[in-house]
Design an enzyme around this catalytic site. Structure first.
Site, mmCIF file in Angstrom:
data_model
loop_
_atom_site.group_PDB
_atom_site.id
_atom_site.type_symbol
_atom_site.label_atom_id
_atom_site.label_comp_id
_atom_site.label_asym_id
_atom_site.label_seq_id
_atom_site.Cartn_x
_atom_site.Cartn_y
_atom_site.Cartn_z
ATOM 1 N N GLY A 33 0.655 -1.018 -0.057
ATOM 2 C CA GLY A 33 -0.008 -0.019 -0.057
ATOM 3 C C GLY A 33 0.766 1.455 -0.221
ATOM 4 C CG ASN A 34 0.217 4.637 -1.652
ATOM 5 O OD1 ASN A 34 -0.943 5.639 -1.137
ATOM 6 N ND2 ASN A 34 -0.708 3.874 -2.786
ATOM 7 N NE ARG A 35 3.724 7.870 4.595
ATOM 8 C CZ ARG A 35 4.885 8.705 4.493
ATOM 9 N NH1 ARG A 35 6.277 8.286 4.698
ATOM 10 N NH2 ARG A 35 5.296 9.730 5.601
ATOM 11 C CB ALA A 99 -1.472 7.905 -4.142
#
Ligand code: C5P
Length: 224
Positions: A33-35, A99
């Site tokens: 995943g990402n932030r 994102a």
């Protein structure tokens, strides 16, 4: 804000927004995943609603309340987001603020991946995800205005303008990740918006204020 306006510069327009990260599953308990917090995309959805638009918000896994009057579709992976966004067309405007993971595991392990005695490394094979923004832009039901985001750490103008052309966008909003201004988990932001033949800085200000300015810019560039 809880009231839902029906007048404004985007009255009668349908605006589709994607927001948040995507999670790409590795096994039943792990993912890549990402932030991304989703704050910018949710702020754009609320600002478009305030401008009178009918708003559909496709959201990755985020902890955010749905803005009043906005239709929300929750998704997890890039593939699900791709299907939900294309399935929500036609729209007058698409704002790709999500994102989206660029890569996803080639296969999801059915069982939790175990540590193997004597092995210090694990190789995950990743494959490219579909480019949602490029596919929306190339779609037979292409929105009149397709807006992308670019999170860059350096050479912002050059990379943003490159994406504008490569993905055939009408506008691209760039923010400098990791700089003094802007970023994934912050409440304030500063954007540089580029289009063919022009550019405009927005902010630094709260994400809500920057989103309102971006929606004004979008309304001004939308064909009547
Ligand atoms: O090329 P890059 O990923 O930096 O471009 C960012 C823009 O492209 C964002 O608007 C993002 O929502 C969109 N994107 C997408 N699908 C992908 C990757 C990025 O729509 N698979």
């Amino acid at each position: 804000m809880s009231h839902v306006p029906t007048a404004g510069p985007l009255a009668g327009k349908r605006v589709l927004v994607s927001a948040g990260p995507t999670y790409e599953d590795i096994d039943p308990v792990r993912f890549v995943g990402n932030r991304s917090s989703g704050k910018m995309g949710f702020a754009v959805a609320a600002a478009a609603r305030d401008a009178g638009a009918e708003v559909v918000l496709v959201a990755g896994p985020v902890h955010m309340d749905t803005p009043a009057g906005v239709s929300r579709i929750d998704v997890r992976s890039a593939a699900q987001m791709h299907a939900a966004v294309l399935g929500a067309l036609p729209a007058d405007v698409y704002v790709g603020a999500a994102a989206v993971a660029d890569f996803t595991p080639r296969r999801v392990s059915e069982h939790k991946i175990k540590k193997t005695a004597g092995t210090d490394t694990l190789v995950l094979e990743l494959v490219r995800t579909p480019d949602i923004l490029a596919d929306v832009s190339a779609h037979p039901q292409r929105p009149a205005l397709v807006v992308g985001f670019a999170a860059e750490t350096h050479d912002v103008a050059r990379y943003a303008r490159g994406k504008l052309v490569a993905k055939r966008l009408d506008l691209i909003a760039a923010n400098l990740v990791g700089g003094a201004e802007g970023g994934f988990e912050r409440d304030d932001n500063a954007l540089a918006v580029y289009w063919d033949g022009g550019e405009r800085p927005l902010g630094p200000a709260s994400k809500h204020e920057v989103a309102a300015q971006l929606v004004d810019l979008i309304a001004g560039r939308l064909p009547a």
